[in-house]
Structures are given as C-alpha cells and as structure tokens.
Scaffold this motif. Sequence first.
Motif, PDB file in Angstrom:
ATOM      1  N   UNK A 175       0.855  -1.187   0.000  1.00  0.00           N
ATOM      2  CA  UNK A 175       0.000   0.000   0.000  1.00  0.00           C
ATOM      3  C   UNK A 175       0.892   1.237   0.000  1.00  0.00           C
ATOM      4  N   UNK A 176       0.772   2.056  -1.049  1.00  0.00           N
ATOM      5  CA  UNK A 176       1.500   3.325  -1.086  1.00  0.00           C
ATOM      6  C   UNK A 176       0.552   4.466  -0.786  1.00  0.00           C
ATOM      7  N   UNK A 177       0.980   5.356   0.112  1.00  0.00           N
ATOM      8  CA  UNK A 177       0.168   6.489   0.530  1.00  0.00           C
ATOM      9  C   UNK A 177       0.853   7.769   0.068  1.00  0.00           C
ATOM     10  N   UNK A 178       0.121   8.585  -0.676  1.00  0.00           N
ATOM     11  CA  UNK A 178       0.680   9.823  -1.202  1.00  0.00           C
ATOM     12  C   UNK A 178      -0.245  10.992  -0.887  1.00  0.00           C
ATOM     13  N   UNK A 179       0.263  12.201  -1.070  1.00  0.00           N
ATOM     14  CA  UNK A 179      -0.471  13.406  -0.693  1.00  0.00           C
ATOM     15  C   UNK A 179      -1.144  14.045  -1.901  1.00  0.00           C
ATOM     16  N   UNK A 180      -2.374  14.492  -1.723  1.00  0.00           N
ATOM     17  CA  UNK A 180      -3.051  15.264  -2.769  1.00  0.00           C
ATOM     18  C   UNK A 180      -2.389  16.634  -2.868  1.00  0.00           C
ATOM     19  N   UNK A 219       4.018   2.125   2.560  1.00  0.00           N
ATOM     20  CA  UNK A 219       5.078   3.082   2.250  1.00  0.00           C
ATOM     21  C   UNK A 219       4.515   4.476   2.023  1.00  0.00           C
ATOM     22  N   UNK A 220       5.139   5.459   2.646  1.00  0.00           N
ATOM     23  CA  UNK A 220       4.873   6.852   2.310  1.00  0.00           C
ATOM     24  C   UNK A 220       5.601   7.170   1.018  1.00  0.00           C
ATOM     25  N   UNK A 221       4.966   7.911   0.130  1.00  0.00           N
ATOM     26  CA  UNK A 221       5.585   8.241  -1.153  1.00  0.00           C
ATOM     27  C   UNK A 221       6.637   9.333  -0.977  1.00  0.00           C
ATOM     28  N   UNK A 222       7.255   9.702  -2.098  1.00  0.00           N
ATOM     29  CA  UNK A 222       8.351  10.673  -2.051  1.00  0.00           C
ATOM     30  C   UNK A 222       7.923  12.034  -1.514  1.00  0.00           C
ATOM     31  N   UNK A 223       6.625  12.356  -1.600  1.00  0.00           N
ATOM     32  CA  UNK A 223       6.213  13.692  -1.188  1.00  0.00           C
ATOM     33  C   UNK A 223       6.189  13.893   0.330  1.00  0.00           C
ATOM     34  N   UNK A 224       6.573  12.860   1.092  1.00  0.00           N
ATOM     35  CA  UNK A 224       6.769  13.026   2.530  1.00  0.00           C
ATOM     36  C   UNK A 224       8.184  13.510   2.833  1.00  0.00           C
TER      37      UNK A 224
END
Length: 339
Positions: A175-180, A219-224
């Motif tokens: 599961x990848x979590x990214x920011x809007x 995983x948190x995406x690169x935008x973290x």
Amino acid sequence: MPEFKLKVALLEITKRCNLNCLICGSDAQRNVVAGELTIDDWIDVSSHLKSLGLELAVLSGGEPTLKNGLEKLVRHFGNLSLEYSIITNGLEFPTSLLKTIKRIKPVVVGFSIDGQPENHDHLRGEGSFYCLHKTICLLQHQGIPVSVNTTVHKDNLNNLPWLLEFINKMAIPAWQIQLAMPFGRMKNLSDLVLSQKEFAELIIFIYSARKNFPHIRISASDDFAYAPGGLVRDEDWCGCSAGLSSLAIGSCGEVWGCLSLNACPPEDNLRRRPIEDIWHDPNLFAYNRQFKEADLNSECQKCEEKEICRGGCNSQSFSMTGRFNCSPFCFLKAVKGSS
C-alpha cells in the motif's frame, strides 16, 4: 558532465480515461487527445529507454488499459526483458490484456483506491468501487500481483483505518500512501490539501499501521520527503529522483522528471529530440542535476539532511509554491512539531 543512469520511467500511455475523478492529477479526458503517441511510438521509445539502462516502466494515464494495442507493448517489454507495472482505476480490465499479462507478468498492477465505497464513488463515479473490487479479485485469482495506491486529502483522511482493514482482508501485500497536491483537476480543490497538523496525524497513522501490520508493505511516497528507513518506508529516502534516475513521458511526448511535475513546462518533447539527447542534456532537470544549497529556503538550509533531501518533493514544491527545492510538507519538520 556526470553520468545519470536511468532506472525508472513513468509513461503516460494515454490521457483518455473512463472516469472523471475530482482529484485527477493528470486532468485526464474522456476522448483520445490529439497528437498522442501511438503504441508503435511507445514501442520505439521503450527500446531507446532500455538502451539508457531502464529497469522499470510504469504504465500510467489517464487509464492505460484503454490504450489500443497495449498488449503489443507488453509483449515488447517481454522481448526486451524489461520489467513493468500498471496503474489502473480498475473500472474494467480487457480480457486480451489479462491474457497477455498472465504470460508476461508485471511487477505489480496498482489500483487507485480513495477510501470507503461511498467516498471512492463520490470522487470517481457511482459504482466505481464495486468494479474495482471485482477487478482486484479477478487479477488475484489469475495470480497477478496487485497493490493499492491512495492519495490522501481532507475528505478521506479518516477513511484510512477502514482502508487498512480492507487491504488486510483482501490479502493485498503493498500500500503506497501519497499526498493530494494542487495540480491537474486538484488545482480547483486546493482547499482539500492537508494542513500541517493533519500531515503529522497521517505520519503517526502510517508508523502505527506499519508496526501493527508488518506483513503489508506500507510506504509513504516521495512527497513526505526525507525520513529514516523503517519509520514510514522500509528504506532511507535518497531524495527526489526526477532527472537523476527517473523520468516521465507524457501522452504527447512531453518529457518531465516526474509525471507529477506536469504543472511546470516540460523539459523537452520526443517529437523534437530523441530521448537520449534529452536525458544527456546537461542543461535539463536543473532542479536536481544543478542543485546548490542556495536553492533552498532558509529553513531547509539549516537542516542536516539538506544534501540528501534537497528541499523534498519537487512536484509538491512547484505546485504549492511556484518554485523548486522548498517542499512545504516535511517528515522531519512534522515530527519535531508534534513532539
């Protein structure tokens, strides 16, 4: 001039999509956009990308499964021994494509899920969650590896615990979590972007979820931005890879370091120059290739991770501030602020 080895390419196979998602980062269209690359174009491009050292092609859109002849491109990947993955909304999955990927398996087919069925359908269209769920089950039954991607904003932040239980129940391993962020159609919904406080809450959720569900690769995406390995990702973050080891190609041949950088002008276009010339041009991808400490804002200049982080996610930085190397969301800053 330093040598940059290309590892990952994000390919916007088409702008066409069968949904009209409110937060679409690529502003996808119902119909094929004039001037799109053909499958034969993509086959030629992928051969050139392979010669640059490409290891993984990520097929995105729009909705990539709608691209006529996609099976032909996948077969070409097989001939090149080039790994690939697909990001899909899961509304439908062509039988001919399923037959092809059973034989030439992707690293993963990633499904974009926004939250509970009613929330997902509100953002994407009535019945879209039911179709997505059906497609996930179909691919799992055929032995195709699947994963989930979730773009987090104010309207679905409280859906994440439900989503975690859904992913666990479905035995989905990643599961990848990214920011809007305010690019694409999300520009018109910028009030949904998380606050710094909500971002800190999200970090706590990810850390806790990883601890309590270690069998799921969360995983948190690169935008973290920068975070030590093991907290919100398995590995240490090595900084924005755009133009260093990754690039993106738009549906009409535009070249960026990342598809999420589509809010800024492209570096060049494949219809004007070969991809090798673009990749090796020392004047392009300057935000990373020509980075210097003076590019950072005063707060980032004080950070001990500045040489690695280089101001965080550049697509987030550009879409929110109009400049590179000063990403507003920062794991380290959020952790310090909440301690």
